[in-house]
Write an enzyme that holds these catalytic residues in place. Structure first.
Site, PDB file in Angstrom:
ATOM      1  N   ARG A 126      -3.822   2.574   8.194  1.00 59.13           N
ATOM      2  CA  ARG A 126      -4.054   1.320   7.491  1.00 59.13           C
ATOM      3  C   ARG A 126      -2.807   0.449   7.486  1.00 59.13           C
ATOM      4  NH1 ARG A 126      -8.436   1.852   3.607  1.00 59.13           N
ATOM      5  NH2 ARG A 126      -9.233   3.980   3.529  1.00 59.13           N
ATOM      6  N   LYS A 173       0.827  -1.202   0.000  1.00 55.58           N
ATOM      7  CA  LYS A 173       0.000   0.000   0.000  1.00 55.58           C
ATOM      8  C   LYS A 173       0.863   1.254   0.000  1.00 55.58           C
ATOM      9  CE  LYS A 173      -3.631  -0.416   2.556  1.00 55.58           C
ATOM     10  NZ  LYS A 173      -4.753  -0.683   1.634  1.00 55.58           N
ATOM     11  N   CYS A 216       9.363 -37.690  -8.071  1.00 56.37           N
ATOM     12  CA  CYS A 216       7.976 -38.166  -8.120  1.00 56.37           C
ATOM     13  C   CYS A 216       7.235 -37.944  -6.811  1.00 56.37           C
ATOM     14  CB  CYS A 216       7.926 -39.643  -8.501  1.00 56.37           C
ATOM     15  SG  CYS A 216       8.864 -40.734  -7.402  1.00 56.37           S
ATOM     16  N   ARG A 261      -2.972  -1.241  -6.965  1.00 60.14           N
ATOM     17  CA  ARG A 261      -2.085  -2.402  -6.869  1.00 60.14           C
ATOM     18  C   ARG A 261      -2.463  -3.393  -7.954  1.00 60.14           C
ATOM     19  NH1 ARG A 261      -4.893  -4.461  -1.234  1.00 60.14           N
ATOM     20  NH2 ARG A 261      -6.935  -4.901  -2.112  1.00 60.14           N
ATOM     21  N   SER A 290      14.955 -41.726  -9.574  1.00 59.29           N
ATOM     22  CA  SER A 290      13.757 -40.908  -9.352  1.00 59.29           C
ATOM     23  C   SER A 290      13.680 -40.603  -7.867  1.00 59.29           C
ATOM     24  CB  SER A 290      12.495 -41.651  -9.808  1.00 59.29           C
ATOM     25  OG  SER A 290      11.348 -40.874  -9.531  1.00 59.29           O
ATOM     26  N   TYR A 339      13.065 -34.574 -15.360  1.00 61.77           N
ATOM     27  CA  TYR A 339      11.613 -34.425 -15.357  1.00 61.77           C
ATOM     28  C   TYR A 339      11.099 -34.277 -13.927  1.00 61.77           C
ATOM     29  CZ  TYR A 339      11.233 -39.382 -13.956  1.00 61.77           C
ATOM     30  OH  TYR A 339      11.336 -40.574 -13.284  1.00 61.77           O
ATOM     31  N   GLY A 362      -8.265  -7.851   3.973  1.00 61.51           N
ATOM     32  CA  GLY A 362      -9.152  -8.002   5.111  1.00 61.51           C
ATOM     33  C   GLY A 362      -8.551  -8.702   6.310  1.00 61.51           C
ATOM     34  N   HIS A 404     -15.931  -8.236   0.765  1.00 55.70           N
ATOM     35  CA  HIS A 404     -14.957  -9.155   1.351  1.00 55.70           C
ATOM     36  C   HIS A 404     -15.127 -10.562   0.784  1.00 55.70           C
ATOM     37  CE1 HIS A 404     -13.703 -12.134   4.446  1.00 55.70           C
ATOM     38  NE2 HIS A 404     -12.653 -11.348   4.536  1.00 55.70           N
ATOM     39  N   MET A 456      -5.814  -7.824   8.156  1.00 57.69           N
ATOM     40  CA  MET A 456      -5.308  -6.942   9.209  1.00 57.69           C
ATOM     41  C   MET A 456      -6.242  -5.750   9.374  1.00 57.69           C
ATOM     42  SD  MET A 456      -1.193  -7.194   8.588  1.00 57.69           S
ATOM     43  CE  MET A 456      -1.319  -6.870   6.833  1.00 57.69           C
TER      44      MET A 456
END
Length: 873
Positions: free
Chosen positions: A91, A22, A828, A338, A761, A847, A100, A454, A102
């Site tokens: 804020r 913010k 895996c 934002r 693997s 992989y 929402g 909210h 805090m």
């Protein structure tokens, strides 16, 4: 940074780790010439200092007053003044958005003297007293700990007393009465007068915002999103501008594109004569920003200016922007901008269309994807042929299909989830305290609020279906029921929600498989273009394999053959094999299992259409297939033993630590006939499918070994059986024998094991257990505490512990390829989230393998990994 205060008039480097999201937004909007009320930012580091010391840094209060003086000079108002009072908003603002979670305090600085000054200065007595009652209510809840419902009870009583349908119908005199009742209730509740000194109010409000970093809902949210608890939050102190001055004032929340669908449009909502919390809380149903032009008065001009600001902000951020604004007497002020939260569908569409618009590149589009959200696009939607008994329509706040039983509290929704049933959470309006119940619900329905409420914002962030602002819904929480257009729905009744249309549907509506959009296919094409890791799937059935291939899997990275033994028609033969006393008895029982395994492998090889399949031989200890509660009758008949003998044998299988006991390759070493049967089933299936013209590439994996001698012996056993089958069938099949690396000693001696293993693997679940000494079956008894206290930075079973387990993996890769250059090495385990995929890319794996519905997200993660950590091919 902890002892600094950053003010609006001094150029500052934009750094979210210092200013929070913010604070950075306020600085950025100021820099590009938008009207932003004067402000100062207390950095995140000050919050950390406060949490560690329960006090501010030395001389910090003086810096606060110096920063406040700059706001006073810029506005021509004075904090606490009885003539021209300056009011403040306080804020939170963490480095990542936590909507929402805090606390916020608005209209700070009012007392009995300054409210009179505000009334005279504004020429609007009602506005001044409305601001005062809002301040007492919010400050009382956030700072003093007075339950919010206590204030609401008084307000609703006054509205009823004076026949006021809305808060705005209360007069100045009514609001004075409200303030008096609020203050009396505060004193009675906490045995303390409501504070009158504005400076005291500000200090306590800042501390309350700091404290809200560790409140229960914020901690839960950070755990859910893997946000570091040590970061702290910034605090933004800003001059108030007022949207509740009358019909030429208002407040709103907007987006530069639709956050639900991604469509490029003027999207958002505003409320005339309101403050910001009215929109977010859903107290009144708002008006669409796109309808501003038709309202008349000042609003068409405000709308044009908003459109200009939308364009400036999107051009600056090069992304969809979420913004908050207030209009005071016709003048537009920007309060926040934002990068906005969005659904998975919107995420994909916005990125793809911005590439087409020339705003960003393909690589930038890929890096903006959140792989964990992609799963939202892969789940079912409602069958368009199903008959819909639509009982009401609300706002389509977050798309998707939600089907479940009605619950009216977050706690009941959580209980329903824990009982294994789906829930639909129904609320008049949600609040941050509902976060756990929302997480565990299939969908959310609210009677009030809009698409910026909210419920809507949080649901979109979680990928949950949400229908908001459904005015036909009348919730009676005490009676555990609701009425929708006169029809009563009780707790436990079935309900379906369509978050794409806003429809509320009675009963359980049928669902269908999803269809990939053109934009989604485009994102996946770009992912495949840039990624360097192959993507395989964990699949134990032909259906799993077929689904994964449809999602783009390049083969199977793990088939757990033990899962093939649990079905009703197989478990009895498995149990017969387990209780056998001789090799011949075991072979007889295994002969009954072989056709089942062979048929399963035939189905899987066909589904793979020539792709490789890594098949793990029997891994778990034998006791997992038997219990004292099972039906002993079939075993008695098959073996001729008494129930007492069989029960005694079952008891003898118990192990003190089965994770480290008689399992994996140890079963094959002691009972080689088990591994021979499985090798035969695999190779007979491969021969049969290959004879049809399809390519087959089986990979047979030896589990839970730690010594080269185990690998050598098991390889010979499996290879001998495979060659015997191929000779019988007079056919050649391209097969390979490797091992699962899941024990520390196997990592350390990987160079020796690689002499006999053609591939590795990593089984990171067991490797994590044996490296950390933590049982994944029992760790929940302490892990939540460890995460809350930041003892561990994250759950090691959700993400690879690169400092511990990861170092062993690096060692195994290096040593294995020293012996066998170019060796194929995969992973895996289920730890294939974004950070883990990045690590796999960095250490050179071939992989990664994951469950079928994670495959598309893994394709994107792998592309991001290649873009961030490129390696030579």
């Amino acid at each position: 940074m902890a002892d600094q205060v950053f003010t609006f008039d001094v150029p500052t480097e934009i750094d979210k780790t210092v200013l929070g999201g913010k604070g950075c937004s306020l600085m950025q909007m100021s820099n590009i010439g938008l009207d932003v009320p004067p402000f100062f930012v207390i950095p995140c580091q000050t919050c950390v200092h406060y949490m560690e010391n329960q006090s501010w840094p030395a001389d910090y209060e003086a810096k606060i007053w110096a920063a406040l003086k700059k706001i006073e000079d810029a506005t021509g108002r004075k904090f606490g003044d009885s003539a021209k009072p300056l009011l403040l908003s306080v804020r939170s603002g963490a480095r990542v958005s936590m909507p929402g979670m805090m606390d916020t305090v608005l209209n700070l600085g009012l007392n009995d003297e300054s409210v009179e000054g505000l009334a005279k200065d504004s020429g609007n007595e009602r506005f001044a007293w409305d601001a005062y009652r809002r301040f007492i209510q919010m400050y009382g809840d956030v700072v003093l700990g007075v339950p919010h419902k206590n204030f609401e009870h008084i307000l609703e009583g006054l509205k009823k007393k004076y026949s006021a349908a809305q808060d705005t119908d209360l007069s100045a005199e009514h609001l004075k009465e409200c303030v008096a009742e609020y203050r009396a209730m505060v004193k009675k509740t906490i045995n303390e007068e409501f504070p009158k000194d504005p400076k005291d109010q500000l200090i306590r409000a800042i501390n309350a915002v700091f404290d809200s970093w560790t409140n229960e809902r914020a901690v839960y949210y950070r755990n859910m999103h893997s946000i570091d608890h040590r970061w702290g939050t910034a605090v933004n102190v800003q001059s108030m501008v007022f949207g509740n001055l009358g019909q030429t004032s208002g407040t709103g929340v907007g987006f530069t594109r639709d956050p639900a669908t991604g469509e490029k449009m003027i999207y958002g909502e505003f409320l005339p004569n309101a403050q910001g919390e009215d929109v977010v809380a859903g107290i009144r149903t708002p008006i669409k920003i796109s309808d501003m032009e038709s309202v008349g008065g000042v609003w068409p001009g405000v709308y044009k200016q908003l459109c200009d600001n939308y364009d400036k902000l999107e051009a600056f951020y090069k992304d969809m922007v979420d913004l908050e604004f207030t209009v005071q007497d016709g003048k537009l002020y920007m309060l926040q901008a934002r990068v906005g939260k969005r659904t998975a569908a919107a995420m994909v569409r916005i990125a793809a269309e911005m590439v087409k618009e020339g705003m960003i590149t393909e690589k930038e589009a890929l890096l903006r994807q959140e792989p964990n959200k992609i799963g939202e696009l892969l789940h079912k939607t409602f069958d368009p042929k199903a008959v819909r008994n639509v009982v009401a329509t609300g706002l389509p706040a977050s798309p998707g299909a939600g089907v479940g039983r009605v619950e009216f509290t977050a706690a009941d929704a959580e209980a329903r989830f824990n009982a294994g049933e789906p829930a639909i959470l129904v609320r008049a309006e949600t609040s941050p305290e509902d976060i756990v119940g929302m997480t565990m619900s299939q969908g959310i329905l609210t009677a009030r609020g809009g698409c910026s409420s909210h419920a809507a914002v949080v649901a979109r962030g979680m990928g949950k279906c949400c229908v908001a602002g459904c005015s036909a819904v009348e919730v009676d929480e005490e009676a555990e029921q609701m009425k929708i257009n006169g029809k009563v729905f009780k707790r436990g009744d079935w309900l379906s929600l369509d978050g794409s249309t806003g429809e509320v549907i009675e009963g359980q509506l049928a669902t269908i498989a999803p269809v990939f959009s053109e934009n989604f296919n485009l994102i996946l094409q770009w992912a495949d273009k840039y990624r360097q890791l192959d993507i395989r799937t964990n699949a134990d059935t032909p259906a799993d394999a077929k689904q994964a291939v449809a999602f783009g899997a390049q083969g199977i990275g793990l088939t757990r053959t033990e899962h093939m033994f649990f079905e009703h028609d197989r478990i009895y033969s498995m149990r017969e094999m387990i209780v056998s006393e001789t090799a011949e008895q075991r072979k007889a029982a295994l002969a009954k299992l072989l056709p089942f395994q062979r048929d399963d492998f035939i189905g899987m090889f066909k589904a793979l259409e020539g792709r490789p399949a890594n098949i793990r031989l029997l891994d778990p200890p034998l006791h997992e297939f038997v219990s004292q509660e099972m039906d002993f009758a079939p075993l008695i008949k098959a073996t001729g033993k008494s129930e007492e003998e069989l029960r005694a044998f079952v008891d003898s299988l118990a192990e003190a630590n089965p994770m480290l006991g008689f399992r994996g390759c140890r079963l094959g070493m002691v009972y080689p006939e088990i591994s021979r049967m499985q090798a035969r089933a695999i190779m007979e299936a491969a021969a049969e499918v290959q004879a049809t013209g399809l390519e087959v590439h089986p990979e047979i994996m030896i589990p839970v070994l730690n010594h080269v001698n185990e690998m050598e012996a098991m390889r010979k056993l499996v290879a001998d059986e495979c060659e015997k089958v191929l000779a019988e069938k007079n056919i050649k099949v391209d097969y390979h024998i490797g091992t699962m690396i899941e024990l520390p000693r196997a990592c350390i001696t990987a160079d020796k094991i690689a002499e006999h293993a053609e591939y590795f693997s990593f089984g990171t679940n067991d490797l994590t257990q044996t490296t950390t000494g933590i049982s994944r079956d029992d760790y929940n008894k302490f892990m939540p505490v460890y995460l809350d206290k930041s003892v561990y930075p994250f759950d090691f079973f959700q993400r690879i512990d690169t400092e511990g387990v990861g170092e062993l993996m690096k060692m195994a890769v290096q040593k294995g390829r020293t012996t066998r250059p170019g060796m194929k090495i995969g992973i895996c385990g289920e730890q294939t989230g974004q950070e883990s995929v990045f690590f796999c890319q960095q250490i050179g794996l071939t992989y990664i393998s994951c469950s079928p519905f994670r495959v598309p997200g893994a394709r994107v993660s792998a592309a991001q990994a290649a873009l961030l950590y490129p390696r030579e091919q």
